[in-house]
Scaffold this active site. Structure first.
Site, PDB file in Angstrom:
ATOM      1  N   THR A 235      43.075  30.436  42.900  1.00 31.44           N
ATOM      2  CA  THR A 235      44.400  30.150  41.878  1.00 31.44           C
ATOM      3  C   THR A 235      44.421  28.635  41.920  1.00 31.44           C
ATOM      4  OG1 THR A 235      44.856  32.005  43.279  1.00 31.44           O
ATOM      5  CG2 THR A 235      46.628  30.796  42.102  1.00 31.44           C
TER       6      THR A 235
ATOM      7  N   GLU B 186      45.135  38.173  55.383  1.00 34.01           N
ATOM      8  CA  GLU B 186      45.726  37.313  56.335  1.00 34.01           C
ATOM      9  C   GLU B 186      46.241  38.061  57.621  1.00 34.01           C
ATOM     10  OE1 GLU B 186      47.731  34.039  56.092  1.00 34.01           O
ATOM     11  OE2 GLU B 186      46.270  33.348  54.348  1.00 34.01           O
TER      12      GLU B 186
ATOM     13  N   HIS C  98      40.308  34.617  49.786  1.00 32.21           N
ATOM     14  CA  HIS C  98      40.684  35.737  50.813  1.00 32.21           C
ATOM     15  C   HIS C  98      39.978  37.182  50.853  1.00 32.21           C
ATOM     16  CE1 HIS C  98      44.506  33.468  51.127  1.00 32.21           C
ATOM     17  NE2 HIS C  98      44.656  33.977  52.210  1.00 32.21           N
TER      18      HIS C  98
ATOM     19  N   ASP D 189      43.349  25.647  51.218  1.00 33.07           N
ATOM     20  CA  ASP D 189      43.883  26.979  50.473  1.00 33.07           C
ATOM     21  C   ASP D 189      45.357  27.016  50.571  1.00 33.07           C
ATOM     22  OD1 ASP D 189      43.583  29.641  49.281  1.00 33.07           O
ATOM     23  OD2 ASP D 189      43.056  30.598  51.189  1.00 33.07           O
ATOM     24  N   SER D 190      45.938  28.197  50.256  1.00 35.15           N
ATOM     25  CA  SER D 190      47.185  28.696  50.420  1.00 35.15           C
ATOM     26  C   SER D 190      47.393  29.110  52.003  1.00 35.15           C
ATOM     27  CB  SER D 190      47.530  29.506  49.564  1.00 35.15           C
ATOM     28  OG  SER D 190      46.697  30.676  49.572  1.00 35.15           O
TER      29      SER D 190
ATOM     30  N   CYS E 197      39.127  35.823  44.571  1.00 38.55           N
ATOM     31  CA  CYS E 197      40.215  35.103  45.809  1.00 38.55           C
ATOM     32  C   CYS E 197      39.514  34.833  46.765  1.00 38.55           C
ATOM     33  CB  CYS E 197      41.333  36.114  45.539  1.00 38.55           C
ATOM     34  SG  CYS E 197      42.406  35.554  46.842  1.00 38.55           S
TER      35      CYS E 197
ATOM     36  N   CYS F 158      40.279  27.984  47.126  1.00 39.38           N
ATOM     37  CA  CYS F 158      41.189  28.688  46.526  1.00 39.38           C
ATOM     38  C   CYS F 158      41.111  28.750  44.925  1.00 39.38           C
ATOM     39  CB  CYS F 158      42.449  28.105  46.890  1.00 39.38           C
ATOM     40  SG  CYS F 158      43.940  29.202  46.134  1.00 39.38           S
TER      41      CYS F 158
END
Ligand code: DGL
Length: 265
Positions: free
Chosen positions: A77, A153, A191, A11-12, A189, A75
């Site tokens: 995206t 985050e 997150h 993931d990012s 997403c 992820c």
């Protein structure tokens, strides 16, 4: 393949942990390598071309280094933009993350669904396609939120998100024409499931949330069926493309979940 060959999650940032958790619930002895592209974070505000160039190259390096049995692009995206290119570049199974529009359609009584993702994800034709195929009789409202990614985050770094900030992001859906009829929100997403409790606390009580994590976990279990796992898995590994103070704080918080000290790619 050895028993200790890990599953590589990518993931990012920390969002993919919302996919790791249901995976470990099904496969408790699976060794995990969790890779976060902290140098490229956030993905949601990047261009398609940027993500399409970055993700396959990084995954190639990660696969070479960690020799996983399976790769999970945890992820939305990256998956909605780069999954075919990653599959073409790697010679092993790659599981992507798809916005959970199909299960949301099965759950919705009002036939109005909200899709909450990154700005990059909610503008993808892939999402139009899912909506047309699986929710053709629903109104599918979308909102891209970079703020929720940052709040997630921050939560992993130990900062609880302010309820007003979470409510303001949900208003991006509920405030649209017809938004008051939304009864299911797709967390598109990875997150966002990390903030699900915070979102439930500020959303109207009848609204339900759904994400792809449990479905991806089932897919991973299916693809690895019959494979051997170590009796006592080693500590999970945590890899960042940039390893600064922020990443070290996240890593400290993850030690309790069985992750070893962070490594730099
Ligand atoms: N977790 C990611 C997703 O599922 C991307 C978050 C970001 O870097 O913007 O889309």
């Amino acid at each position: 393949m050895t028993d200790t060959a890990p599953i590589l999650f990518f993931d990012s940032g920390v969002g993919g942990l919302s996919v790791v958790a249901p995976t470990l619930a099904l496969l408790p002895r699976a060794p995990i390598v969790y890779a976060a592209d902290s140098a490229g974070f956030p993905y949601g505000t990047r261009s398609e071309a940027d993500i399409a160039a970055r993700v396959p190259a990084l995954l190639g390096r990660l696969v070479e280094r960690y020799r996983p049995r399976l790769v999970v692009i945890a992820c939305n995206t990256a998956s909605t933009i780069a999954l075919p290119a990653v599959r073409a570049a790697l010679d092993l199974p790659v599981v992507g993350t798809v916005p959970a529009i199909k299960p949301a359609s099965a759950m919705s009584a009002t036939r109005v669904i909200g899709v909450l993702g990154t700005e990059a994800t909610v503008r993808q034709p892939y999402v139009d396609d899912l909506a047309a195929r699986f929710a053709g009789d629903c109104t599918v409202l979308r909102h891209g939120s970079a703020a929720l990614v940052e709040l997630a985050e921050g939560a992993l770094e130990g900062r609880a998100p302010a309820p007003d900030a979470v409510a303001a992001e949900l208003h991006g859906l509920f405030g649209q024409p017809g938004g008051e009829r939304i009864d299911v929100i797709v967390n598109a997403c990875t997150h966002f499931p990390l903030l699900e409790g915070d979102m439930i606390a500020v959303a109207p009580p009848h609204v339900r949330f759904v994400d792809g994590g449990p479905g991806i976990a089932r897919r991973i279990a299916y693809l690895t069926e019959g494979q051997a796992w170590p009796d006592a898995p080693p500590a999970h590994r945590l890899v960042f493309t940039r390893l600064d103070a922020r990443e070290r704080r996240i890593a400290n918080g993850l030690a309790a979940r069985g992750f070893a000290a962070a490594e730099a790619l």
